[in-house]
Enzyme design. Structure first.
Site, PDB file in Angstrom:
ATOM      1  N   SER A  56       0.829  -1.187   0.164  1.00 51.89           N
ATOM      2  CA  SER A  56       0.056   0.031   0.186  1.00 51.89           C
ATOM      3  C   SER A  56       0.782   1.250   0.020  1.00 51.89           C
ATOM      4  O   SER A  56       2.033   1.240   0.512  1.00 51.89           O
ATOM      5  CB  SER A  56      -0.965  -0.105   1.255  1.00 51.89           C
ATOM      6  OG  SER A  56      -1.192   1.236   1.460  1.00 51.89           O
TER       7      SER A  56
ATOM      8  N   TYR B  75      -2.213  -0.417  10.217  1.00 57.05           N
ATOM      9  CA  TYR B  75      -2.403  -0.963   8.784  1.00 57.05           C
ATOM     10  C   TYR B  75      -1.211  -0.875   7.907  1.00 57.05           C
ATOM     11  O   TYR B  75      -0.577  -1.721   7.365  1.00 57.05           O
ATOM     12  CB  TYR B  75      -3.603  -0.336   8.051  1.00 57.05           C
ATOM     13  CG  TYR B  75      -3.714  -0.621   6.571  1.00 57.05           C
ATOM     14  CD1 TYR B  75      -4.109  -1.649   6.166  1.00 57.05           C
ATOM     15  CD2 TYR B  75      -3.323   0.508   5.700  1.00 57.05           C
ATOM     16  CE1 TYR B  75      -4.460  -2.206   4.879  1.00 57.05           C
ATOM     17  CE2 TYR B  75      -3.468   0.094   4.314  1.00 57.05           C
ATOM     18  CZ  TYR B  75      -3.586  -1.051   3.861  1.00 57.05           C
ATOM     19  OH  TYR B  75      -4.011  -1.168   2.379  1.00 57.05           O
TER      20      TYR B  75
HETATM   21  N1  LIG Z   1      -8.286  -0.264  -2.717  1.00 57.22           N
HETATM   22  C1  LIG Z   1      -7.255   0.576  -2.602  1.00 57.22           C
HETATM   23  O1  LIG Z   1      -7.263   1.674  -2.829  1.00 57.22           O
HETATM   24  C2  LIG Z   1      -5.973  -0.081  -1.926  1.00 57.22           C
HETATM   25  C3  LIG Z   1      -4.883   0.682  -1.899  1.00 57.22           C
HETATM   26  C4  LIG Z   1      -3.737   0.267  -1.182  1.00 57.22           C
HETATM   27  C5  LIG Z   1      -3.542  -1.221  -0.872  1.00 57.22           C
HETATM   28  N2  LIG Z   1      -4.773  -1.928  -1.113  1.00 57.22           N
HETATM   29  C6  LIG Z   1      -4.722  -3.344  -0.756  1.00 57.22           C
HETATM   30  O2  LIG Z   1      -5.209  -4.178  -1.929  1.00 57.22           O
HETATM   31  C7  LIG Z   1      -5.745  -5.207  -1.590  1.00 57.22           C
HETATM   32  C8  LIG Z   1      -7.388  -5.502  -1.994  1.00 57.22           C
HETATM   33  O3  LIG Z   1      -7.895  -4.252  -1.585  1.00 57.22           O
HETATM   34  P1  LIG Z   1      -9.561  -3.977  -1.949  1.00 57.22           P
HETATM   35  O4  LIG Z   1      -9.533  -2.525  -2.104  1.00 57.22           O
HETATM   36  O5  LIG Z   1      -9.873  -4.814  -2.883  1.00 57.22           O
HETATM   37  O6  LIG Z   1     -10.110  -4.182  -0.504  1.00 57.22           O
HETATM   38  P2  LIG Z   1     -11.346  -5.280  -0.182  1.00 57.22           P
HETATM   39  O7  LIG Z   1     -11.582  -4.930   1.224  1.00 57.22           O
HETATM   40  O8  LIG Z   1     -12.553  -4.748  -1.107  1.00 57.22           O
HETATM   41  O9  LIG Z   1     -10.799  -6.763  -0.631  1.00 57.22           O
HETATM   42  C9  LIG Z   1     -10.360  -7.613   0.362  1.00 57.22           C
HETATM   43  C10 LIG Z   1     -10.985  -9.024   0.407  1.00 57.22           C
HETATM   44  O10 LIG Z   1     -10.374  -9.790   1.309  1.00 57.22           O
HETATM   45  C11 LIG Z   1     -11.266 -10.581   2.044  1.00 57.22           C
HETATM   46  N3  LIG Z   1     -10.680 -10.909   3.349  1.00 57.22           N
HETATM   47  C12 LIG Z   1     -10.163 -10.259   4.416  1.00 57.22           C
HETATM   48  N4  LIG Z   1      -9.843 -10.884   5.290  1.00 57.22           N
HETATM   49  C13 LIG Z   1      -9.767 -12.065   4.879  1.00 57.22           C
HETATM   50  C14 LIG Z   1      -9.419 -13.272   5.441  1.00 57.22           C
HETATM   51  N5  LIG Z   1      -8.962 -13.440   6.580  1.00 57.22           N
HETATM   52  N6  LIG Z   1      -9.422 -14.632   4.551  1.00 57.22           N
HETATM   53  C15 LIG Z   1     -10.111 -14.388   3.536  1.00 57.22           C
HETATM   54  N7  LIG Z   1     -10.409 -13.307   2.892  1.00 57.22           N
HETATM   55  C16 LIG Z   1     -10.313 -12.226   3.644  1.00 57.22           C
HETATM   56  C17 LIG Z   1     -12.279  -9.515   2.277  1.00 57.22           C
HETATM   57  O11 LIG Z   1     -13.563 -10.393   2.452  1.00 57.22           O
HETATM   58  C18 LIG Z   1     -12.379  -8.722   0.809  1.00 57.22           C
HETATM   59  O12 LIG Z   1     -13.271  -9.320   0.182  1.00 57.22           O
HETATM   60  C19 LIG Z   1      -5.515  -5.415   0.144  1.00 57.22           C
HETATM   61  O13 LIG Z   1      -4.611  -5.863   0.565  1.00 57.22           O
HETATM   62  C20 LIG Z   1      -5.669  -3.720   0.408  1.00 57.22           C
HETATM   63  O14 LIG Z   1      -5.026  -3.678   1.575  1.00 57.22           O
HETATM   64  C21 LIG Z   1      -5.930  -1.420  -1.724  1.00 57.22           C
END
Ligand SMILES: NC(=O)c1ccc[n+]([C@@H]2O[C@H](COP(=O)([O-])OP(=O)(O)OC[C@H]3O[C@@H](n4cnc5c(N)ncnc54)[C@H](O)[C@@H]3O)[C@@H](O)[C@H]2O)c1
Length: 322
Positions: A128, A153
């Site tokens: 991130s 985080y």
């Molecule tokens: N969207 C952004 O802007 C952004 C920015 C920086 C980093 N990220 C990272 O990218 C990745 C995806 O982000 P996103 O926006 O799609 O988030 P999101 O929350 O929509 O997707 C994460 C998914 O992981 C699942 N999950 C969480 N804990 C779990 C577990 N213990 N076992 C199985 N499944 C589990 C959740 O149900 C969810 O569907 C994440 O790692 C997030 O930290 C996203």
């Protein structure tokens, strides 16, 4: 080619699976625990779309369940793993710290350790922009020294990078870390600003504005983020130098006040704002140097913020009408 996407019911995971399913000779597997951090119905609707394709297989389970992860990898013989499952959200990590340790540290360790044991060809995972913490040297470059995360985080993501670096060095596991910068677009997350702002402005409710809207974010449209992942997939780091890290961003930071103005213009509505102090864990500005990823993939973001917001609003209106 067998590819696993953890967090496949999440925002980025959903779009990634959708893209990969369009490729010939790819079988895509997904794991997600469908937790209720935000609206579970949205996760189920994303999944329902994916399940229409026969080449997709879904497992509702938790990455902290090591027995499940081990059995699942043995059964499916993955070539490539995209590890996106995580507890996302900076602010929430001040209220529910243990979930971040369980999923982002123990869960991460399970997936990378089992990937190593099963000799996965390429382990690609979500880091991130928050790993840059309060750094004020812009734009953020991948080789900057990072030691001051300002939320739990962010520290879990920094720790993930450190573990992956170690795994690639000690066990020659080819790893790529992706530092995503505020990804947005259709099927986006209800806990993120674009969804909240559009929803509240449309419903004539107040929006919360932190730090008087004077901070900046480097926004990334979802299709651009996915195109980068698609291009990285088969570019496997060689085993001697097998850890890589990339910023994925537009490289163009926007002031939050201007961002709200674009949303208002696209909606044809004015917002009602409640000003609040800057929140703990929020950084003043994110601004990525995107030279490394652009050169590596020969790709440049195609959707600017104005067009991307328009696409989100079109999706939002359509989604609510069905
Ligand atoms: N969207 C952004 O802007 C952004 C920015 C920086 C980093 N990220 C990272 O990218 C990745 C995806 O982000 P996103 O926006 O799609 O988030 P999101 O929350 O929509 O997707 C994460 C998914 O992981 C699942 N999950 C969480 N804990 C779990 C577990 N213990 N076992 C199985 N499944 C589990 C959740 O149900 C969810 O569907 C994440 O790692 C997030 O930290 C996203």
């Amino acid at each position: 080619m067998n590819i696993l996407v953890t967090g496949c019911a999440g925002f980025i995971g959903y779009h990634l699976v959708n893209k990969l399913l369009k490729k010939k000779n790819y079988k895509i597997y997904g794991i997600d625990n469908l937790n209720n951090y935000y609206d579970v119905k949205l996760k189920k609707n994303r999944l329902a779309n994916l399940k229409r394709n026969q080449k997709f297989k879904f497992y509702k389970n938790d990455i902290t369940n090591l027995k499940f992860v081990e059995k699942n990898f043995k059964e499916n013989k993955y070539d490539i793993v995209f590890h996106l499952a995580a507890q996302a959200g900076v602010r929430y990590s001040f209220f529910k710290p243990s979930i971040y340790i369980d999923t982002n540290i123990f869960g991460f360790l399970n997936v990378i350790e089992v990937s190593r044991k099963n000799k996965i060809k390429h382990f690609i995972f979500a880091s991130s922009s928050s790993v840059y913490g309060g750094l004020k040297k812009y734009p953020f470059k991948e080789n900057q020294k990072l030691e001051n995360p300002i939320s739990l985080y962010a520290s879990t993501k920094l720790e993930n990078e450190s573990i992956a670096k170690l795994y690639s060095k000690n066990f020659a596991l080819p790893c790529t870390a992706i530092r995503f910068f505020t990804v947005y677009g259709p099927f986006g997350r209800p806990d993120m600003s674009l969804y909240k702002f559009v929803e509240n402005i449309t419903k004539n409710k107040k929006i919360e504005l932190f730090n008087n809207g004077n901070h900046y974010r480097d926004f990334t449209y979802i299709d651009d983020a996915i195109e980068y992942l698609n291009k990285i997939l088969n570019k496997i780091p060689n085993t001697n130098n097998s850890f890589r890290v990339f910023n994925i961003a537009s490289g163009k930071p926007t002031k939050i006040l201007n961002y709200i103005k674009i949303i208002e213009d696209k909606l044809g509505l004015k917002s009602k704002v409640v000003c609040k102090e800057r929140q703990k864990g929020d950084v003043f500005k994110t601004h990525a140097d995107v030279t490394k990823i652009s050169k590596f993939t020969n790709y440049h973001p195609k959707t600017d913020l104005s067009k991307g917001i328009e696409k989100f609003i079109n999706w939002y209106n359509h989604y609510l009408s069905i």
